[in-house]
Design a protein around this motif. Structure first.
Motif, PDB file in Angstrom:
ATOM      1  N   VAL B  95       0.840  -1.206   0.000  1.00 18.79           N
ATOM      2  CA  VAL B  95       0.000   0.000   0.000  1.00 18.79           C
ATOM      3  C   VAL B  95       0.878   1.259   0.000  1.00 18.79           C
ATOM      4  CG1 VAL B  95      -1.619   1.360   1.386  1.00 18.79           C
ATOM      5  CG2 VAL B  95      -2.000  -1.094   1.069  1.00 18.79           C
ATOM      6  N   SER B  96       1.916   1.242   0.844  1.00 25.30           N
ATOM      7  CA  SER B  96       2.822   2.390   0.930  1.00 25.30           C
ATOM      8  C   SER B  96       3.508   2.636  -0.401  1.00 25.30           C
ATOM      9  CB  SER B  96       3.881   2.164   2.004  1.00 25.30           C
ATOM     10  OG  SER B  96       3.262   1.848   3.235  1.00 25.30           O
ATOM     11  N   LEU B  97       3.940   1.545  -1.034  1.00 23.70           N
ATOM     12  CA  LEU B  97       4.611   1.675  -2.323  1.00 23.70           C
ATOM     13  C   LEU B  97       3.644   2.189  -3.387  1.00 23.70           C
ATOM     14  CD1 LEU B  97       6.889  -1.502  -2.300  1.00 23.70           C
ATOM     15  CD2 LEU B  97       7.653   0.882  -2.246  1.00 23.70           C
ATOM     16  N   ARG B  98       2.412   1.731  -3.319  1.00 18.83           N
ATOM     17  CA  ARG B  98       1.434   2.239  -4.296  1.00 18.83           C
ATOM     18  C   ARG B  98       1.309   3.752  -4.151  1.00 18.83           C
ATOM     19  NH1 ARG B  98      -4.843   0.757  -3.848  1.00 18.83           N
ATOM     20  NH2 ARG B  98      -4.539   2.041  -2.000  1.00 18.83           N
ATOM     21  N   GLN B  99       1.249   4.212  -2.885  1.00 17.26           N
ATOM     22  CA  GLN B  99       1.131   5.658  -2.649  1.00 17.26           C
ATOM     23  C   GLN B  99       2.385   6.390  -3.130  1.00 17.26           C
ATOM     24  OE1 GLN B  99      -1.475   7.546  -1.813  1.00 17.26           O
ATOM     25  NE2 GLN B  99      -0.058   9.241  -2.283  1.00 17.26           N
ATOM     26  N   LYS B 100       3.515   5.771  -2.913  1.00 17.14           N
ATOM     27  CA  LYS B 100       4.752   6.396  -3.349  1.00 17.14           C
ATOM     28  C   LYS B 100       4.742   6.549  -4.872  1.00 17.14           C
ATOM     29  CE  LYS B 100       9.747   6.174  -2.640  1.00 17.14           C
ATOM     30  NZ  LYS B 100      10.878   5.367  -2.161  1.00 17.14           N
ATOM     31  N   GLY B 101       4.232   5.525  -5.564  1.00 19.01           N
ATOM     32  CA  GLY B 101       4.098   5.578  -7.024  1.00 19.01           C
ATOM     33  C   GLY B 101       3.184   6.723  -7.432  1.00 19.01           C
ATOM     34  N   VAL B 102       2.063   6.896  -6.699  1.00 16.38           N
ATOM     35  CA  VAL B 102       1.138   7.998  -6.983  1.00 16.38           C
ATOM     36  C   VAL B 102       1.870   9.329  -6.808  1.00 16.38           C
ATOM     37  CG1 VAL B 102      -0.976   9.172  -6.225  1.00 16.38           C
ATOM     38  CG2 VAL B 102      -0.928   6.668  -6.406  1.00 16.38           C
ATOM     39  N   ASN B 103       2.690   9.395  -5.743  1.00 12.40           N
ATOM     40  CA  ASN B 103       3.474  10.611  -5.516  1.00 12.40           C
ATOM     41  C   ASN B 103       4.323  10.936  -6.738  1.00 12.40           C
ATOM     42  OD1 ASN B 103       2.465  10.586  -2.936  1.00 12.40           O
ATOM     43  ND2 ASN B 103       4.460  10.715  -1.915  1.00 12.40           N
ATOM     44  N   TYR B 104       5.044   9.929  -7.212  1.00 14.47           N
ATOM     45  CA  TYR B 104       5.890  10.123  -8.397  1.00 14.47           C
ATOM     46  C   TYR B 104       5.058  10.554  -9.592  1.00 14.47           C
ATOM     47  CZ  TYR B 104      10.152   8.091  -6.346  1.00 14.47           C
ATOM     48  OH  TYR B 104      11.259   7.852  -5.592  1.00 14.47           O
ATOM     49  N   TYR B 105       3.899   9.912  -9.729  1.00 14.88           N
ATOM     50  CA  TYR B 105       3.032  10.200 -10.882  1.00 14.88           C
ATOM     51  C   TYR B 105       2.610  11.654 -10.884  1.00 14.88           C
ATOM     52  CZ  TYR B 105      -0.732   9.759 -14.263  1.00 14.88           C
ATOM     53  OH  TYR B 105      -1.526   9.902 -15.360  1.00 14.88           O
ATOM     54  N   VAL B 106       2.175  12.105  -9.710  1.00 18.15           N
ATOM     55  CA  VAL B 106       1.721  13.498  -9.595  1.00 18.15           C
ATOM     56  C   VAL B 106       2.908  14.416  -9.876  1.00 18.15           C
ATOM     57  CG1 VAL B 106       0.829  15.243  -8.001  1.00 18.15           C
ATOM     58  CG2 VAL B 106      -0.161  12.949  -8.020  1.00 18.15           C
ATOM     59  N   GLN B 107       4.084  14.003  -9.438  1.00 17.83           N
ATOM     60  CA  GLN B 107       5.298  14.797  -9.639  1.00 17.83           C
ATOM     61  C   GLN B 107       5.771  14.724 -11.086  1.00 17.83           C
ATOM     62  OE1 GLN B 107       8.811  13.405  -7.659  1.00 17.83           O
ATOM     63  NE2 GLN B 107       9.091  15.331  -6.548  1.00 17.83           N
ATOM     64  N   ARG B 108       5.085  13.915 -11.877  1.00 20.54           N
ATOM     65  CA  ARG B 108       5.406  13.652 -13.292  1.00 20.54           C
ATOM     66  C   ARG B 108       6.735  12.906 -13.470  1.00 20.54           C
ATOM     67  NH1 ARG B 108       2.152  17.478 -16.619  1.00 20.54           N
ATOM     68  NH2 ARG B 108       0.940  18.613 -15.097  1.00 20.54           N
ATOM     69  N   ASP B 109       7.148  12.215 -12.423  1.00 12.72           N
ATOM     70  CA  ASP B 109       8.308  11.329 -12.573  1.00 12.72           C
ATOM     71  C   ASP B 109       7.745   9.946 -12.878  1.00 12.72           C
ATOM     72  OD1 ASP B 109      10.562   9.813 -12.454  1.00 12.72           O
ATOM     73  OD2 ASP B 109      11.218  10.501 -10.467  1.00 12.72           O
ATOM     74  N   TYR B 110       7.341   9.804 -14.152  1.00 14.83           N
ATOM     75  CA  TYR B 110       6.570   8.618 -14.537  1.00 14.83           C
ATOM     76  C   TYR B 110       7.380   7.330 -14.438  1.00 14.83           C
ATOM     77  CZ  TYR B 110       3.433  12.242 -16.127  1.00 14.83           C
ATOM     78  OH  TYR B 110       2.629  13.326 -16.167  1.00 14.83           O
ATOM     79  N   LEU B 111       8.634   7.458 -14.787  1.00 18.28           N
ATOM     80  CA  LEU B 111       9.472   6.249 -14.781  1.00 18.28           C
ATOM     81  C   LEU B 111       9.608   5.703 -13.358  1.00 18.28           C
ATOM     82  CD1 LEU B 111      10.879   4.896 -17.171  1.00 18.28           C
ATOM     83  CD2 LEU B 111      13.019   5.757 -16.235  1.00 18.28           C
ATOM     84  N   SER B 112       9.868   6.607 -12.388  1.00 19.38           N
ATOM     85  CA  SER B 112       9.964   6.179 -11.000  1.00 19.38           C
ATOM     86  C   SER B 112       8.638   5.595 -10.545  1.00 19.38           C
ATOM     87  CB  SER B 112      10.345   7.347 -10.104  1.00 19.38           C
ATOM     88  OG  SER B 112      11.629   7.804 -10.458  1.00 19.38           O
ATOM     89  N   ALA B 113       7.539   6.196 -11.026  1.00 22.16           N
ATOM     90  CA  ALA B 113       6.215   5.694 -10.664  1.00 22.16           C
ATOM     91  C   ALA B 113       6.064   4.248 -11.122  1.00 22.16           C
ATOM     92  CB  ALA B 113       5.132   6.561 -11.308  1.00 22.16           C
ATOM     93  N   VAL B 114       6.436   4.019 -12.389  1.00 21.78           N
ATOM     94  CA  VAL B 114       6.325   2.661 -12.936  1.00 21.78           C
ATOM     95  C   VAL B 114       7.193   1.699 -12.115  1.00 21.78           C
ATOM     96  CG1 VAL B 114       6.902   1.205 -14.930  1.00 21.78           C
ATOM     97  CG2 VAL B 114       5.734   3.375 -15.284  1.00 21.78           C
ATOM     98  N   ASP B 115       8.435   2.102 -11.844  1.00 17.41           N
ATOM     99  CA  ASP B 115       9.338   1.255 -11.064  1.00 17.41           C
ATOM    100  C   ASP B 115       8.742   0.891  -9.712  1.00 17.41           C
ATOM    101  OD1 ASP B 115      11.187   1.214 -13.024  1.00 17.41           O
ATOM    102  OD2 ASP B 115      12.548   2.698 -12.120  1.00 17.41           O
ATOM    103  N   THR B 116       8.235   1.921  -9.044  1.00 14.96           N
ATOM    104  CA  THR B 116       7.709   1.726  -7.700  1.00 14.96           C
ATOM    105  C   THR B 116       6.497   0.791  -7.707  1.00 14.96           C
ATOM    106  OG1 THR B 116       8.420   3.975  -7.242  1.00 14.96           O
ATOM    107  CG2 THR B 116       7.028   2.930  -5.603  1.00 14.96           C
TER     108      THR B 116
END
Lengths: 250, 609
Positions: B95-116
């Motif tokens: 769950v925490s990692l999913r949220q972290k991915g959302v954080n990246y997504y909002v930040q437009r760091d899409y690649l990190s989002a995908v990784d996470t």
């Protein structure tokens, strides 16, 4: 006229020599026959015969015992023996004459022929020295000596000083320690017969080597050996297997 | 945000999806979506225990702060991840990692989002986390990112996973979202019919659920699909329906977008007045929810309308507004485009890496296999070699044993020869004594003892030189001729090619044959007899022959005494063994001649050197 005696404990042997001597009665006179060592000694201390026919085995004693007891030997000796092989070898090593019993007429004639050319005293003493040396060292073949008839006379050599023998037509060259070399008018076969039982090996048609003098064997079709004096000797292909067997047996 | 309708809708859909997922999450936690960030933060201040309660609060705080303060959001979510790891709380970690991915997504760091998100999925799989909806939501998010970057195959893959799980657990809302998203990917792929099929499926389910928000979105999507098909009337009716429902539920987002689309279609249909009304309405709503993209779209439409109407001044003003808004969007767009390129590059690299990894694994597998094959082959070869060596040793042992047996046999035969020979000698001497005087008999005996001595010496040997053997043989014949009073003539013819010193022969191999010739050939003959002994050689053999001109075998054989025959037989056996040892069968040939007998003996050529 030469004076001869016979020292033998068996009457039929005495009879045989007596009979064979008959045809030489103009040259040799049979002075005395005796059947013990002590009686022979007594005679020899007083008289000076030219020829002694000496049996090797005389009851419990030997003809060698008789010779040892004498202060000087100033006569030709012809040993007679049935089959004592150690004695035969000793005679051969010392270049002394001997007759095998029963004595063959031809052999006897040959021996008498030799006596006609009287041996020098020094040569005789050398022969005697070799004989006694070898009889004393009868069990240690390495310290045996061999009397070699060369042009200059008899040369005595320890067999453990012989590194190798090489044939050269009708001569044999003996290579000794300390870079000495002796040439003898004998066949290699003669030396092979003499030395085979004392750690020598015929590696090749023209080579007889002392196996204890082998420094190194170098592989090859037959290969060759390096001897302690630095010489190298070929091994015949057919002798290789036997050679390696003998060499590893040392 | 995005300037294009289609894209926007997907974003909208995505937002909805993210909300849905989050909503479920909050339900679980017992918080409401509206919980204020402040209240969460105050709770975090009080609750400092590093356990699941604090981790949930942190994830919640991250979600609520992400649009306001990205840095804080990361601080919260990172602590949540740390705690989940510390207490080995797998579900919490995912769950925490999913949220972290959302954080990246909002930040437009899409690649990190995908990784996470991928990391989250991996953990869920490895640790066997059973929360299917959680997993489905992550697939959905991954699908969204890939769809954003037009990686349609990957997007479809993820959406379908999400759909599959949603169907399994019977979560309708997720199910509808997945269907709708899949439909939109197909539309983007220009497989419009297929897209419409998915939209209709989604619409049916949404109607079952009476979820007006979703119905409005999906109908808007259907309108987009028909617009692309250039079926403007149908598209128009869908847009109108969508706008109506959206206005009903006050979903200004969808409503504004739908109204812009209606305006666009009216322009295409030449109905400029209507177009102006709808775009102005859309602009109004867009302003209310403060979406720049929608406003820009509306201004563009208005500019077009005014231009068509000939109101150039208004058109210019609208266009200026459009450009102004557009600029702010474009800078965003450029950023996105750049990110897209970067992401495509990174993904490509990732794929290449994965491929390389796979190939590496393959290579390792191949290497291991090869090594295994080598080991097996090596073992086999080693075994074969070992066996061969062992067999060779065995064979050699057997051969050695055989040789030994043969040699022992030969020795036995030779030792049999001796008494045989002596016995013959005795007979001979006896014979002599009867016929001659004792004196001569004695001479004869002495000669004989000499011969026997030589024979005894030599017969001990396996091989003697031909030279020695010939001497011995001569000695024997001489003695016999002495006994027979010069009745015998003999000749030796040795081929010049034979080196008598170097050629080895078994001792006295010819003697019994010569004896035979003398005793049973010549002795019985009236007058003198001749014995001819020849030796010849070829590559491998020495061939001896003994010729006599005696009475011959038939006559002789009748009186052949046992001991003589024995001598011949023993010699034949010796020859058989010698020849067998050397691998060929020779033998002894006895040839009856008109006058006498000829014996041929073949032995292997044995050289000493």
């Amino acid at each position: 006229m030469l004076k001869a005696i016979i020292v033998d404990d068996e009457q039929h042997c005495v009879d045989r020599i007596t009979k064979l001597l008959k045809k030489y009665n103009s040259l040799i006179q049979l002075d005395y026959t005796v059947n013990t060592v002590s009686k022979a000694k007594q005679y020899l201390e007083k008289e000076e015969p030219d020829i002694v026919f000496l049996d090797v085995q005389i009851y419990e004693e030997t003809g060698f015992d008789l010779l040892r007891q004498l202060s000087k030997i100033n006569f030709e000796i012809i040993f007679t023996t049935a089959y004592e092989s150690y004695a035969v070898e000793a005679f051969k090593f010392s270049a002394l004459d001997y007759l095998l019993k029963p004595i063959d007429e031809e052999d006897f004639d040959r021996a008498i022929e030799k006596i006609k050319n009287k041996t020098s005293l020094t040569e005789l003493s050398k022969k005697m020295e070799t004989l006694f040396h070898n009889l004393k060292e009868v069990n240690t073949s390495n310290t045996k000596k061999i009397a070699l008839p060369t042009l200059e006379g008899l040369t005595l050599v320890y067999i453990h000083d012989i590194i190798r023998c090489q044939s050269d037509t009708s001569y044999v060259h003996l290579y000794l320690k300390r870079n000495k070399k002796i040439t003898v008018a004998k066949t290699l076969k003669y030396f092979e017969g003499l030395l085979e039982a004392h750690g020598f090996f015929r590696t090749h048609h023209s080579h007889l080597i002392n196996l204890s003098m082998v420094e190194k064997y170098v592989k090859g079709k037959g290969g060759y050996v390096l001897m302690q004096d630095g010489s190298s000797v070929e091994i015949a292909v057919r002798r290789k297997e036997q050679f390696l067997k003998q060499l590893s047996g040392i | 945000m995005k300037n294009h309708h289609n894209q926007t809708m997907i974003i909208k859909q995505k937002k909805a999806t993210l909300f849905v997922v989050f909503f479920l999450f909050l339900c679980f936690l017992g918080f409401s979506q509206q919980s204020k960030l402040d209240s969460i933060i105050s709770k975090l201040r009080v609750y400092e225990e590093r356990d699941s309660v604090r981790a949930r609060l942190l994830v919640n705080a991250a979600w609520n702060s992400i649009y306001e303060n990205e840095q804080d959001a990361f601080v919260y979510v990172n602590e949540a991840v740390d705690i989940a790891k510390e207490i080995q709380w797998d579900w919490g970690l995912v769950v925490s990692l999913r949220q972290k991915g959302v954080n990246y997504y909002v930040q437009r760091d899409y690649l990190s989002a995908v990784d996470t998100w991928q990391e989250a999925l991996k953990i869920a799989e490895n640790k066997n986390v059973k929360d299917k909806l959680l997993i489905a939501s992550i697939y959905n998010n991954l699908g969204n990112v890939h769809a954003d970057f037009k990686q349609y195959a990957k997007a479809l893959e993820n959406y379908k996973q999400c759909l599959h799980i949603s169907e399994q657990v019977g979560n309708k809302e997720n199910n509808i979202n997945a269907l709708s998203n899949i439909g939109y990917v197909y539309v983007d792929l220009n497989k419009i019919e297929k897209g419409i099929v998915y939209f209709n499926k989604a619409l049916l389910l949404a109607k079952d659920e009476s979820n007006k928000r979703l119905i409005a979105s999906i109908i808007k999507n259907l309108g987009d699909a028909y617009k692309l098909k250039e079926d403007y009337n149908k598209a128009l009716s869908f847009y109108e329906e969508s706008a109506k429902i959206a206005e009903d539920i006050k979903d200004k987002y969808v409503a504004s977008s739908a109204l812009n689309s209606i305006s666009e279609l009216h322009i295409k249909l030449g109905k400029y007045d209507e177009a102006q009304v709808y775009s102005e309405k859309a602009l109004q709503l867009a302003k209310e929810i403060n979406t720049v993209e929608w406003q820009a779209d509306s201004w563009k439409l208005l500019s077009d309308v005014f231009e068509k109407k000939g109101k150039t001044k208004d058109a210019l003003k609208a266009y200026k507004n459009y450009i102004q808004l557009k600029d702010s969007i474009q800078s965003e767009d450029k950023k996105v485009a750049l990110t897209r390129k970067e992401m495509a590059f990174k993904l490509e690299r990732q794929e290449a890496k994965a491929k390389a990894e796979l190939e590496k694994e393959k290579l390792y597998a191949n290497l291991i296999l090869t090594a295994a094959i080598f080991v097996v082959l090596g073992s086999i070869i080693a075994y074969v070699l070992y066996k061969r060596k062992r067999d060779a040793i065995e064979y050699r042992k057997i051969a050695e044993f055989k040789t030994k047996v043969a040699e022992t046999e030969l020795k036995a035969l030779r030792s049999q020869m001796n008494p045989h020979f002596i016995f013959n000698a005795m007979s001979s001497i006896g014979d002599y004594m009867i016929k001659n005087d004792l004196e001569t008999a004695n001479e004869y005996l002495i000669k004989f003892s000499k011969l026997i001595r030589s024979i005894l010496e030599n017969s001990e040997k396996k091989w003697i030189s031909l030279e020695e053997d010939l001497e011995l043989t001569k000695l024997y014949i001489e003695i016999e001729s002495l006994r027979l009073k010069d009745k015998i003539f003999y000749t030796f013819l040795i081929d010049k090619s034979i080196d008598v010193e170097n050629t080895m022969v078994p001792p006295l191999i010819l003697q019994p044959f010569i004896e035979n010739s003398i005793w049973h050939g010549i002795a019985k003959k009236e007058g003198k007899g001749t014995i001819k002994i020849c030796a010849k050689k070829n590559e491998k053999h020495v061939v001896f022959s003994v010729d006599d001109d005696g009475v011959g075998r038939k006559k002789g054989l009748k009186q052949l005494p046992n001991h003589t025959a024995m001598g011949v037989n023993i010699t034949k056996n010796r020859l058989a063994i010698i020849n067998n040892q050397d691998g060929f069968n020779n033998s002894v040939k006895m040839i009856d001649k008109v006058q006498g007998v000829r014996i041929e003996v073949k032995i292997p050529l044995e050289l000493r050197f």
